[in-house]
Design a protein around this motif. Structure first.
Motif, PDB file in Angstrom:
ATOM      1  N   LEU A  68      34.710   9.471   9.893  1.00 52.08           N
ATOM      2  CA  LEU A  68      35.932  10.260  10.062  1.00 52.08           C
ATOM      3  C   LEU A  68      35.939  11.459   9.121  1.00 52.08           C
ATOM      4  O   LEU A  68      36.207  11.338   7.921  1.00 52.08           O
ATOM      5  N   MET A  69      35.658  12.629   9.676  1.00 50.01           N
ATOM      6  CA  MET A  69      35.738  13.884   8.929  1.00 50.01           C
ATOM      7  C   MET A  69      37.038  14.564   9.317  1.00 50.01           C
ATOM      8  O   MET A  69      37.063  15.619   9.972  1.00 50.01           O
ATOM      9  N   SER A  89      34.294   5.063   8.200  1.00 52.18           N
ATOM     10  CA  SER A  89      33.902   5.689   6.937  1.00 52.18           C
ATOM     11  C   SER A  89      34.757   6.915   6.681  1.00 52.18           C
ATOM     12  O   SER A  89      34.954   7.741   7.584  1.00 52.18           O
ATOM     13  N   VAL A  90      35.227   7.041   5.432  1.00 55.95           N
ATOM     14  CA  VAL A  90      36.145   8.126   5.070  1.00 55.95           C
ATOM     15  C   VAL A  90      35.643   8.857   3.830  1.00 55.95           C
ATOM     16  O   VAL A  90      34.917   8.301   3.008  1.00 55.95           O
ATOM     17  N   ALA A 112      34.596  -1.051   5.802  1.00 56.79           N
ATOM     18  CA  ALA A 112      35.100   0.156   5.152  1.00 56.79           C
ATOM     19  C   ALA A 112      33.964   0.922   4.486  1.00 56.79           C
ATOM     20  O   ALA A 112      33.207   0.364   3.684  1.00 56.79           O
ATOM     21  N   GLY A 113      33.871   2.215   4.826  1.00 57.16           N
ATOM     22  CA  GLY A 113      32.835   3.054   4.247  1.00 57.16           C
ATOM     23  C   GLY A 113      33.400   4.214   3.459  1.00 57.16           C
ATOM     24  O   GLY A 113      34.468   4.740   3.777  1.00 57.16           O
ATOM     25  N   VAL A 114      32.662   4.613   2.418  1.00 58.89           N
ATOM     26  CA  VAL A 114      32.987   5.811   1.633  1.00 58.89           C
ATOM     27  C   VAL A 114      31.862   6.814   1.833  1.00 58.89           C
ATOM     28  O   VAL A 114      30.680   6.462   1.755  1.00 58.89           O
ATOM     29  N   VAL A 115      32.235   8.069   2.079  1.00 57.99           N
ATOM     30  CA  VAL A 115      31.264   9.126   2.329  1.00 57.99           C
ATOM     31  C   VAL A 115      31.217  10.070   1.126  1.00 57.99           C
ATOM     32  O   VAL A 115      32.259  10.561   0.681  1.00 57.99           O
ATOM     33  N   LEU A 134      30.165  -0.019   3.016  1.00 53.70           N
ATOM     34  CA  LEU A 134      29.134   0.966   3.325  1.00 53.70           C
ATOM     35  C   LEU A 134      29.352   2.203   2.473  1.00 53.70           C
ATOM     36  O   LEU A 134      30.501   2.607   2.243  1.00 53.70           O
ATOM     37  N   VAL A 135      28.262   2.777   1.986  1.00 53.06           N
ATOM     38  CA  VAL A 135      28.304   4.080   1.314  1.00 53.06           C
ATOM     39  C   VAL A 135      27.417   5.017   2.117  1.00 53.06           C
ATOM     40  O   VAL A 135      26.239   4.712   2.372  1.00 53.06           O
ATOM     41  N   LEU A 136      27.991   6.135   2.537  1.00 55.96           N
ATOM     42  CA  LEU A 136      27.247   7.133   3.309  1.00 55.96           C
ATOM     43  C   LEU A 136      26.996   8.357   2.435  1.00 55.96           C
ATOM     44  O   LEU A 136      27.929   9.018   1.992  1.00 55.96           O
TER      45      LEU A 136
END
Length: 219
Positions: A68-69, A89-90, A112-115, A134-136
């Protein structure tokens, strides 16, 4: 070193054939389907709404990995989860309370992801690592496909890997941006578990997808 998950970004697919494209990805050996959501505000492009995700959901059993951008991001979490997202992912910059946002994603039953953009510090993970699945790592600045991989991203992948391991986190470490068969092994060596690729998967059409995915896996 195990083969990474390959998460083709449908941003690079044929938008006139999206249902067929995601089905072809599953047949070709993809692990996840990566959905780049852009709002024309947080990033300079406009892409896929929740109704499109919902329409695609019956075409594959693969997990939908939704990046999600958008800003503000919180109002969109439930809509994309209801549409079929398995991972949301946010960006820390996309809302005022990252901790609350990650908690809400988990409440909705998604991972839940962090970008982390190229200019975002890895230190932000220390405050939310217990909520992160998740880490992107963005190896380009987000907003457009087809950009060149930023070489300094390899060091960033390694630093995030070290943080996750030190915390005992089982979070997936994903890389997105300019990933090709030429740099995929370097990303995995630095600590990545999952690779997002657009052009590197979709070039050549559906008959090439299996070979392109295999090349990214290192086969």
């Amino acid at each position: 070193m195990s083969a990474p998950l390959i998460c083709p970004s449908i941003l690079a697919s044929d938008f006139a054939r999206l249902g067929e494209e995601v089905a072809a990805l599953e047949s070709a050996g993809a692990d996840w389907v990566h959905v780049d959501v852009m709002d024309g505000h947080f990033v300079p492009n406009l892409t896929i709404g929740p109704d499109v995700v919902k329409a695609l959901r019956p075409h594959t059993r693969l997990p939908f990995d939704v990046h999600l951008m958008v800003a503000p991001v919180d109002p969109w979490l439930e809509a994309y989860r209801n549409a079929g997202a398995d991972v949301l992912s946010v960006h820390p910059e996309s809302g005022p309370h990252l901790h609350r946002t990650l908690g809400r994603i988990r409440e909705l039953g998604a991972r839940a992801g962090v970008v982390l953009n190229p200019g975002t510090s890895v230190g932000i993970l220390d405050e939310v690592i217990d909520l992160v699945d998740l880490v992107l790592i963005m190896s380009v600045n987000p907003g457009f496909g087809g950009q060149k991989f930023i070489p300094a991203s390899l060091d960033k992948i390694a630093r995030v890997r070290q943080r996750l391991d030190a915390a005992g986190s089982k979070a997936t470490l994903q890389v997105d941006g300019g990933v090709t068969a030429d740099n995929a092994a370097d990303c995995v060596a630095a600590g990545a578990d999952a690779l997002v690729a657009g052009t590197a998967v979709f070039r050549g059409g559906p008959s090439t997808y299996a070979d392109n995915i295999a090349a990214l896996k290192g086969h």
